[in-house]
Each structure stands twice: as structure tokens, then as C-alpha cells.
Design a protein around this motif. Structure first.
Motif, PDB file in Angstrom:
ATOM      1  N   THR A   1      -5.464   0.398  -2.235  1.00  0.00           N
ATOM      2  CA  THR A   1      -4.811   1.466  -2.993  1.00  0.00           C
ATOM      3  C   THR A   1      -5.791   2.104  -3.974  1.00  0.00           C
ATOM      4  OG1 THR A   1      -2.721   0.305  -2.836  1.00  0.00           O
ATOM      5  CG2 THR A   1      -2.901   1.995  -4.534  1.00  0.00           C
ATOM      6  N   GLN A   2      -6.501   1.251  -4.694  1.00  0.00           N
ATOM      7  CA  GLN A   2      -7.451   1.776  -5.677  1.00  0.00           C
ATOM      8  C   GLN A   2      -8.531   2.607  -4.990  1.00  0.00           C
ATOM      9  OE1 GLN A   2      -7.283   1.804  -8.987  1.00  0.00           O
ATOM     10  NE2 GLN A   2      -9.055   3.168  -8.757  1.00  0.00           N
TER      11      GLN A   2
ATOM     12  N   VAL B   1       0.845  -1.200   0.000  1.00  0.00           N
ATOM     13  CA  VAL B   1       0.000   0.000   0.000  1.00  0.00           C
ATOM     14  C   VAL B   1       0.880   1.249   0.000  1.00  0.00           C
ATOM     15  CG1 VAL B   1      -1.633   1.347   1.346  1.00  0.00           C
ATOM     16  CG2 VAL B   1      -1.938  -1.124   1.134  1.00  0.00           C
TER      17      VAL B   1
ATOM     18  N   VAL C   1       3.067   9.602   2.433  1.00  0.00           N
ATOM     19  CA  VAL C   1       2.899   8.314   3.103  1.00  0.00           C
ATOM     20  C   VAL C   1       3.850   8.210   4.287  1.00  0.00           C
ATOM     21  CG1 VAL C   1       3.131   5.824   2.837  1.00  0.00           C
ATOM     22  CG2 VAL C   1       2.194   7.196   0.971  1.00  0.00           C
TER      23      VAL C   1
ATOM     24  N   ALA D   1      -3.895  -5.155  -0.705  1.00  0.00           N
ATOM     25  CA  ALA D   1      -3.224  -3.876  -0.851  1.00  0.00           C
ATOM     26  C   ALA D   1      -3.653  -3.182  -2.131  1.00  0.00           C
ATOM     27  CB  ALA D   1      -1.703  -4.068  -0.831  1.00  0.00           C
TER      28      ALA D   1
ATOM     29  N   ALA E   1       2.471   1.857  -3.329  1.00  0.00           N
ATOM     30  CA  ALA E   1       1.541   2.194  -4.404  1.00  0.00           C
ATOM     31  C   ALA E   1       1.003   3.612  -4.264  1.00  0.00           C
ATOM     32  CB  ALA E   1       0.390   1.190  -4.421  1.00  0.00           C
ATOM     33  N   LEU E   2       0.959   4.132  -3.030  1.00  0.00           N
ATOM     34  CA  LEU E   2       0.408   5.475  -2.841  1.00  0.00           C
ATOM     35  C   LEU E   2       1.496   6.544  -2.748  1.00  0.00           C
ATOM     36  CD1 LEU E   2      -2.456   4.695  -0.311  1.00  0.00           C
ATOM     37  CD2 LEU E   2      -2.670   5.270  -2.730  1.00  0.00           C
ATOM     38  N   ASP E   3       2.727   6.102  -2.827  1.00  0.00           N
ATOM     39  CA  ASP E   3       3.852   7.031  -2.613  1.00  0.00           C
ATOM     40  C   ASP E   3       3.813   8.230  -3.551  1.00  0.00           C
ATOM     41  OD1 ASP E   3       6.123   7.787  -1.293  1.00  0.00           O
ATOM     42  OD2 ASP E   3       7.467   6.749  -2.678  1.00  0.00           O
TER      43      ASP E   3
ATOM     44  N   ARG F   1      -7.242   5.958  -3.894  1.00  0.00           N
ATOM     45  CA  ARG F   1      -7.105   6.815  -5.077  1.00  0.00           C
ATOM     46  C   ARG F   1      -8.455   7.366  -5.506  1.00  0.00           C
ATOM     47  NH1 ARG F   1      -2.484   6.508  -8.431  1.00  0.00           N
ATOM     48  NH2 ARG F   1      -0.823   5.247  -7.537  1.00  0.00           N
TER      49      ARG F   1
END
Lengths: 794, 175
Positions: A695-696, A418, A428, A691, A421-423, A699
Motif C-alpha cells: 500500500t505504501q 490492500v 480499486v 499489504a 487501504a487504497l480505496d 501510494r
């Protein structure tokens, strides 16, 4: 000899409260000696020049210069005496400035005298004054005075140069500007004498102007010395940035202070003001802690100490934690800024920072987290955070959207996925007490095979490009707020829980540092070599895999598995065929299975440590062994959940989640991996699927619409590796039927799991890390180890 | 330390320039007839020529028995004798001129006189207008203080000054 030099022998000399190191103390003693030597020499020179001076302008100038040369050594000695006074209530900074004052006085007198002499010589030249130089009687002989003058000047030619050369290195060691000015003047003194000699010789040759010209030259050099000294002294007294003793460049310590502070693990960015008090520096350092978490008092003290340890000159140090580097107090930071909002300012700096030499290294962290910005959070909650529509904070449209803050709790497979992917879309922060990612898939293999250690323990440093990893425990989690082990508090727009399960050594190591974990494994391997017999408590997948590994790695070792259920691999979802295959393979390896009854009491030693014991099951079976492992009773770590959320925790400690993997009733609090109550196996691959879903959904929320990704429980699958080259697996097909796989397929699946789940550095380096063995060992069928440590009781 | 060297080099430059200016001159005069030399060549001109002496009456050092307008002017007194002796040594004929101190010093500065006598002491206020010789004698004044007596020569004519001083110091005067 001065008091300074005498006092030095008894105890360490001090400048104010700064204790001088050995080297500086020696330099100081020598400098004091040289100062007195200079004064002694000047006395003789002044008397001599006065006696032969006559009416030569050049002689007058040379004499005046020697007279002025008294000031720097006296200023040095006086300043030294004052500097040594400890700070007092009236002088809290000490008396270091006395050096600057002495410097200024010396410089000013040079300027005044130089000006006067320049005027005098120049008018003499303009008025064409012809200097008369007649006879003198010395010991009954008649001598032209010119020769005497030349002799006197020659006497003053060499010694000052030697004195100057001796003082110069001391001035640098002591960082003493007065001494430096003195040395510099001394070194140039030969030109005064030489100029004077040339002038007198010129007069002797009938060139009337030679005398005045030489005088002009000498007085010009006095004036220039004066101007230079006044400038340096005034600059220092005006609190200019500390420079080297000759004033030519910024003192290297200035950069090293910032560097040292930035090197502290809790410091994200540091900037400081360093001023030269004379000999010593006064440092005001501002540090921006990582993630805006206020540092402990001890951390501040250590930071201060770290700076003090850099050099004897920096002892007066103030370290102030700030939310962001104060631009108005630290002029020269890249990008002047006119916004008033601190966070905007910081973000603006983040954009420009790549331009700033030396600060580049810290670029990423500066943008990571903005604590305590509730307003921000609400804005993003409205789905407007990214549009930049809000004008309440003075943010300008061209400054771009505000990024949301995501706190991920736990750095296992799901948490890392997670965070990574969100970095790029959010700030984060990953909170994880370990210093590195533990690739649990394969951890059991590392327990018996040291070459696996590098594959299992990975540092976090390359995980996030912009975000941070905080090494800390989480004390409490409630929506939007994460409290850390001490009094620190993180606010977040989104919180993702990924704490996984606890598990007894060795499937999950207890040590928080890689070094500790590797050492514990090494110690366990040594102990294992001494054992005749090992007890594994728990006949689930983890217990059986460990038994298989042990039996394979230590051929003479007797391995006993105790399971309280009537058969190993209890549970309806396990195909009887799989169970039969596993039992057969384990029996072939010589593993003993004791089923149907639990241990009466756990053995009296720590798991994984050598210690002979006899364990007894409730049914009365006795097992002799020297080591034991607990392979059951793993439980999700969810104790930190805030009291208000306690209803979301089931009795097995898993958390109730929606299909979007948010906690039931909490849109912005997500959970991934083993701690969810999804009816599926606990596996690393599953955690990674979770994860991706979370993440999706985050977003989506960031983009201002409802979450779109939903999780369907993964198809069931059980991959059991029993040492390299053995094992069995069952895989659920899309139509719901279950297929059993033999050893070869199991080995392949295991390999697949190891590679797919190694998210920290990808598959390439993983295999490359153990080049010779990758093919042989990796397939070995640790299979299920992957996410599986938790599943034994499944 | 390279910067320090550069500084020294920069500071040494004027000396080098000065030396470059002076050395050729020194080279030309490597065998100087006179050292120190006269910028205006007073001594050379006086030798075998005329020594122009200004005199201001100040008995017993200088006296004008026939008054200041006499022609030829023949001063007497201690200093008149010393001047005559010096002129003889350098082979010069003395041309006297009488006047007030101010007139005489003005002429001396203008180069119309080579020497001014008149019972000057080392404390003379004319010191910035004329080169004062070494005291050739010291006698007690009326006040009882010792007064060193000197003569005045043109500024900077050092060869002449030294020649005169040598002569004066060789004399046993007063006592």
C-alpha cells in the motif's frame, strides 16, 4: 360484440406482440362492451334531443356534444382493432400509435366543435337573441316544448356518468388514453344536461339570456375537453416520457425499470428512455457494467427478461451496454456537461451525483473503474496522473486529478487489506470468486463448532467504500492487464497478487458461496458424528491442530495422524521442545501419531465425507477409518501468471519478489501473502504486513516518487492450538533467540491473531457475534490456524 | 381518484354559480302567472289592451280590400279572422298595420308589432328574425307539396307564443 371480444375466448389477446395478462384481458372485454353500450345510448340520446331541439341554443350545444361523444368510443374500438395487428416489416413497432391517433382525432374534433359552439352562443348572447320555445303536440296533448327538452336532457343526465365511472378503472388497467378521455368526458356529461335544463327553465321564466348562457357553458366545457385531449395526445405522440393514464405524473414503471436493472449484480448504473406507444411502453435501457466489463450475451438477455417481467406493458425492451450513461440520450441526468471525454464526464458525474435523488445508491461504483484507458495509465506511470497537468484529454484543471486503477487479485487477508487501504486514493477492483471473505484463522474451529460460522464467513459488501468486488476467476495476469475467466479484460495501473494457497477442505472450504461452505461444514459435522475413527494425512501444524480440535470436540473419536517424515512437525526451525510438548498434549488427548512413512494411496473417498476404508502406509501400518482429511501439500496459487513472467515463479510456485514486494523486474506488479518467496511463515498477520508495505509503495508511486517501504521477513513464530485450552507456541525474540510458550500464552496469542486479522468488520462485531462464547472459545488456541493453513510442510 | 373528484368539483362550479343566479329568480316567480314567461311581457300588455298586428297581403290568407292606405285598415281573409278570434280571446283590440314583409319584420323585431301575418309557411326565410308558430293548418300549394302555414311573433316572447299557438291549434282551420 366486436371481434376483439370474440377473439379473446380462443387465445390470449395481444396488443401487437404483447400478450395480455388475464386481468387486462378481462378489462379489455369489459371496455369493448361498454364502448358499444355507450354508442347505443348515444344513438337514442341524439335522436331524442334532435326531435325536441327546436331553436334553443342550449339544446343545440347539448345535442352537438352528444354527437361528438360518438368519436371516443369509436376511436377506441378502431384503435383496438389496429393495435391488435402484429408488427410487420412496414410497422416494426406495431400499431400501438393508433391509440394516439384516435386520441388526437377525438381531441381535435372536440376543439373545432367547441370553438364553433362557443362562438355561436357568445354571439347569440351579444346580439340578445331571444329563443322562442313554443308548443308541441304529443299524443294529442299540447305541451310546451321546454318540458320535452328538459325531459330529454334529464334522460341524458345519468347514464353517461355511470358509463364513465365504469370505464375509468378499465382505462387505468389497460393504460388506454382514449378510453380515459372518453370516461372523463362521460363523467362530466351530467353537467351538460344539467346546464341545459337550467337554461331551458330560465327561458321559461322569461330570462332570455339563460339559454345562451347555458349554451356557452356547455360549449366551453366541450372546448376545454378538446384542448385537454389534444394536449395529452400530442404529448404522447411526441414521445414524451411515459406518464400515468391521466397524464398527471410520471409512470412508476419508468423508475422501476432503472431500479430493476441496477439491482443486477453486473450492472453498475442504468438509465432508460421509456416512451408510451399507447397501451404499451417502449424501453431503451442503457446499462453501465461493473468495472466496464462487457456483459455476456446471456446476461443481456436476462436483463431484458428481468425488465419484461416487471409488467405486461413493457415487452418491447432494448438493453444496451454502454461505457457510461449517454447524457445526450438521457436528458435530465444530473449535471449537464460540456466535456467530450467520456471518462471525464463520468468522473464529473461522480462528483455531482449525491445531488441526484435515486441515483445516490450507485454513486460509489460509478467512479470505480475506467476500463480501456491506456492513456490514463501511462500518465500515472509518469507520476503526473495526480497533478492534472495533462491536457491531452480535454480535462480541466478544476476537475481534479485522475485516480489510478488498482486491480487486486484474491480476497484473502492480504488482498482485502490492500484493497481497503487504497480505496480512498485509487479506483480499486478486487477479483475474488468467493462471495465473501473467509476468515481462515478459525476455520478449523468452525469445522467442529457451528457457532463459529458467522465469525469465519464474512460478506464483502462493507469492505470497499468506492471500489468493487468482482466475483470471478482470473485467467491470466500480465503487467497492467488482468484477464478474467471469460473474455473479460481489466486494465490497471497497478496489479496486486494475493491469491494465497490452495488447501483441502476443511481448512479452506471449496465452496465459493458462504451458503455452500456453511452447508458443507454442517454436513461434515453430521458425518463426523457417525465416525468411529478419522485419519488425518499430514503431521504439520494444520494436521496437528485439526487432530487436536477433533479429539477435543468428539471424545470417543479415534484420531490418527499419518506423517511421512520420521516425526511430526518436521523441519529444522521447529524447536524440539515445542515438538515434544505438542506430541505429549496430543497423546494425552488420545491422538495416535503414525510417522516415518506415507500412505500408499489416498483413501477412495472425498475428504470430509463419511466412507469406511482401510488405509495402508508404505511401512505396512493399516488404519481403519470412516473419514479422512488432507493436511499437506498446500501450494501457492500462481498458475495464472502470464508466460512472459513464468521466470518469476519458483519451483515451489511462490513468486520472486523484491523487498518492495513488487515482482522482480516489474515495478507495478506486486504480490502479498503466501505466494511471495519471502523466507517466513505463511500467516494472516504476515499477509497484512505485506499489504501495508505494498500500500505504501503504491501510494509513493502515485505521488510520483520511488517506493519507500521495504519488507523485512517477520520474526518466526509458530502458534499451535490443539483444541480450546491446549497448545504450544514458539516465538523468535528480537535477539534471535526462541522462546517456548505453554498452553495459556498460546491461547492468548491465538485470540490476538483472530482479532487482529479479522479485517472485514473489525474486532468488535467479531466478539459480539458470539457473546457468550467469545471469552471461552476464542482463546482456545487455534493459534496458528491464522495464516497457517499453508505451513504444514514448512 | 381524488384528482378526478377535484376535476369534477371544478367543472361543477359553473353550474353552481348558474344555479345560484337562477334560483332566486325562480324563487320570486315561484307562482308564475305565466310559464313560460315573456321577457318583454307581451302577453300581459296585450290582454285587455291592444294587439298590434302587421299584415302583408297574401290572398286568400290576408287581403286588403281597401288598399294599404285605408283608414281604418280592415284586412280580411283566413288569417285576419284567426287574429280577430285570438284578440277576442285575450280581450284585446286589434290595431292593424300594413306593409311589406321586410318593413313588418323590422317593426316586429323593434318591438313595434306583436304579430305578423301574411300567408307565411313553415319554410319562411324570416325564421331567424321571428318566432314561428306551430303550423295551424296544412294545405297543398300550387306545386302539390303540403305547405304548413304559420304566423310570426316576436323572438322569445314565449308566453305570447304559447297562448297564440294554443288558440290556433284549438281552431279547426281549413281541412
Amino acid at each position: 360484440m366486436s371481434a376483439a371480444a370474440r377473439g379473446a375466448g380462443r387465445e390470449r389477446t395481444r396488443f401487437g406482440h404483447t400478450e395480455l395478462p388475464e386481468e387486462q384481458e378481462r378489462a379489455l372485454r369489459r371496455a369493448v362492451r361498454l364502448a358499444w353500450l355507450t354508442i347505443g345510448f348515444l344513438l337514442t340520446a341524439v335522436v331524442l334531443l334532435f326531435l325536441v331541439m327546436g331553436s334553443s341554443q342550449a339544446m343545440k350545444a347539448a345535442w352537438a356534444e352528444d354527437l361528438l361523444s360518438f368519436i371516443p368510443p369509436f376511436a377506441f374500438l378502431v384503435a383496438l382493432r389496429l393495435t391488435r395487428k402484429p408488427p410487420s416489416p412496414n410497422h416494426p413497432y406495431g400499431h400501438h400509435r393508433s391509440v394516439g391517433v384516435g386520441h388526437l382525432v377525438a381531441g381535435t374534433s372536440l376543439v373545432i366543435m367547441g370553438t364553433f359552439l362557443v362562438w355561436d352562443s357568445a354571439t347569440g348572447l351579444l346580439k340578445q337573441e331571444h329563443p322562442p320555445i313554443g308548443l308541441m303536440e304529443v299524443a294529442g296533448h299540447q305541451v310546451w316544448s321546454g318540458w320535452l327538452m328538459i325531459g330529454a336532457l334529464a334522460y341524458t343526465l345519468v347514464p353517461p356518468v355511470l358509463l364513465g365511472r365504469a370505464k375509468m378503472p378499465l382505462a387505468e388497467q389497460l393504460h388506454d388514453r382514449v378510453l380515459y378521455a372518453d370516461a372523463d368526458m362521460n363523467k362530466a356529461d351530467w353537467m351538460t344536461a344539467a346546464g341545459g335544463i337550467v337554461g331551458i327553465l330560465g327561458v321559461g321564466l322569461g330570462l332570455w339570456w339563460a339559454d345562451a348562457a347555458a349554451a356557452l357553458f356547455i360549449s366551453g366545457s366541450i372546448l376545454r375537453d378538446g384542448v385537454g385531449n389534444v394536449r395529452t395526445a400530442v404529448t404522447a405522440l411526441m414521445d414524451a416520457r411515459a406518464s400515468t393514464v391521466d397524464g398527471s405524473e410520471v409512470h412508476p414503471l419508468v423508475g422501476r425499470v432503472d431500479e430493476r436493472l441496477r439491482a443486477l449484480p453486473w450492472v453498475q448504473e442504468a438509465g432508460s428512455r421509456v416512451r408510451d406507444e399507447g397501451h404499451v411502453f417502449h424501453v431503451e435501457a442503457f446499462v453501465v457494467p461493473v468495472a466496464g466489463i462487457p456483459p455476456e450475451l446471456t446476461q443481456l438477455r436476462e436483463a431484458r427478461q428481468a425488465v419484461c417481467d416487471l409488467d405486461w406493458k413493457v415487452q418491447d425492451v432494448v438493453v444496451a451496454p454502454t461505457e457510461g450513461l449517454p447524457r445526450d440520450l438521457l436528458p435530465g441526468l444530473p449535471e449537464p456537461d460540456d466535456t467530450t471525454d467520456v471518462a471525464d464526464r463520468r468522473r464529473a458525474r461522480g462528483r455531482r451525483e449525491p445531488l441526484a435523488e435515486g441515483q445516490r445508491r450507485r454513486l460509489t461504483p460509478t467512479r470505480a473503474v475506467r476500463p480501456g484507458r491506456g492513456g490514463d495509465r501511462h500518465r500515472t506511470m509518469d507520476g503526473q496522473g495526480r497533478t492534472g497537468r495533462s491536457t491531452g484529454t480535454g480535462r480541466r484543471w478544476w476537475e481534479g486529478p485522475v485516480t489510478a486503477r488498482v486491480v487486486v487479485v484474491g480476497g484473502g487477508y492480504g488482498g482485502c487489506a490492500v484493497a481497503q487501504a487504497l480505496d480512498d486514493v485509487a479506483d480499486v477492483v478486487l477479483v475474488e470468486p468467493r462471495d465473501g471473505f473467509v476468515h481462515t484463522v478459525g476455520a478449523l474451529r468452525a469445522a467442529v463448532d457451528p457457532t463459529w460460522e458467522d465469525r469465519v464467513f464474512r460478506p464483502y459488501d462493507t469492505l470497499l467504500r468506492r471500489g468493487h468486488v468482482l466475483h470471478d476467476w482470473v485467467r491470466s495476469v500480465s503487467p497492467g492487464v488482468v484477464l478474467l475467466s471469460t473474455t473479460q479484460r481489466l486494465e490497471a495501473d497497478f496489479v496486486v497478487l494475493a491469491t494465497g494457497t490452495s488447501y483441502a477442505f476443511p481448512a479452506k472450504t471449496g465452496d465459493l458461496t458462504r451458503v455452500g461452505a456453511v452447508a458443507a461444514l454442517a454436513r461434515m459435522r453430521d458425518d463426523l458424528a457417525r465416525c468411529d475413527s478419522v485419519l488425518v494425512e499430514g503431521g504439520g501444524p494444520v494436521g496437528l491442530e485439526l487432530a487436536g480440535e477433533l479429539a477435543h470436540a468428539f471424545e470417543d473419536l479415534r484420531v490418527v495422524v499419518v506423517e511421512e517424515a520420521p516425526e511430526v512437525l518436521p523441519g529444522e526451525e521447529v524447536e524440539p521442545g515445542l515438538r515434544a510438548s505438542v506430541v505429549r498434549q496430543l497423546t494425552d488427548l488420545g491422538v495416535e501419531l503414525v510417522t516415518g512413512s506415507p500412505l500408499v494411496a489416498p483413501p477412495p473417498y472425498e475428504v470430509g465425507r463419511y466412507g469406511p476404508f482401510v488405509a495402508e502406509t508404505a511401512a505396512g501400518v493399516q488404519v481403519d477409518a470412516q473419514m479422512w482429511f488432507r493436511c499437506h501439500g498446500a501450494r501457492p496459487l500462481t498458475d495464472y501468471l502470464d508466460d512472459d513472467l513464468v521466470a518469476l515463479r519458483r519451483c515451489d510456485r511462490t513468486l520472486r519478489v523484491t523487498r518492495h514486494l513488487s515482482l522482480v523486474g516489474e515495478d507495478r506488479l506486486f504480490a502479498v501473502g503466501d505466494i511471495t518467496d519471502m523466507p517466513e511463515d505463511k500467516r494472516a498477520t504476515v499477509a497484512q504486513v505485506h499489504a501495508a508495505v505494498v500500500t505504501q509503495n503504491i501510494r509513493d508511486l502515485l505521488a510520483g516518487h520511488a517506493p519507500t517501504a521495504a519488507h523485512r521477513p517477520a520474526r518466526r513464530r509458530m502458534v499451535l492450538a490443539l483444541g480450546p485450552g491446549a497448545g504450544a507456541a514458539q516465538v523468535e525474540q528480537p535477539d534471535g533467540s526462541v522462546v517456548l510458550l505453554g498452553a495459556a500464552e498460546t491461547v492468548r496469542l491465538k485470540e490476538d491473531d483472530v482479532l487482529r486479522t479479522d479485517l472485514v468488520s473489525g474486532a468488535g462485531p467479531l466478539v459480539a457475534a458470539v457473546p457468550g462464547q467469545a471469552r471461552r472459545t476464542a482463546p482456545s488456541g487455534q493459534a496458528r490456524q491464522a495464516g497457517q493453513p499453508t505451513s504444514p510442510s514448512a | 381518484m381524488s384528482t378526478a373528484k377535484a376535476v369534477v368539483a371544478r367543472r361543477a362550479l359553473p353550474v353552481v354559480v348558474l344555479g345560484a343566479l337562477v334560483l332566486p329568480v325562480a324563487g320570486c316567480g315561484l307562482v308564475p302567472e305565466q310559464f313560460p314567461a315573456d321577457p318583454k311581457g307581451t302577453l300581459t300588455r296585450v290582454e285587455g289592451g291592444f294587439l298590434r298586428v302587421g299584415v302583408s297581403p297574401h290572398p286568400p290568407w290576408t287581403e286588403l280590400p281597401d288598399g294599404a292606405d285605408a283608414d281604418p285598415l280592415e284586412p280580411t281573409g283566413l288569417e285576419a279572422d284567426l287574429v280577430a278570434g285570438f284578440a277576442e280571446e285575450v280581450g284585446a283590440e286589434v290595431v292593424w298595420e300594413a306593409g311589406t314583409e321586410e318593413q313588418l319584420l323590422g317593426d316586429l323585431e323593434a318591438g313595434k308589432l306583436d304579430l305578423v301575418v301574411g300567408g307565411f309557411t313553415a319554410r319562411t326565410p324570416w325564421v331567424s328574425h321571428a318566432a314561428v308558430t306551430r303550423p295551424y293548418t296544412t294545405v297543398p300549394a300550387e306545386t302539390g307539396e303540403d305547405e304548413p302555414h304559420v304566423m310570426l311573433t316576436p323572438m322569445g316572447e314565449n308566453a305570447f307564443l304559447v297562448a297564440l299557438e294554443r288558440y290556433l291549434l284549438d281552431q279547426e282551420v281549413g281541412g
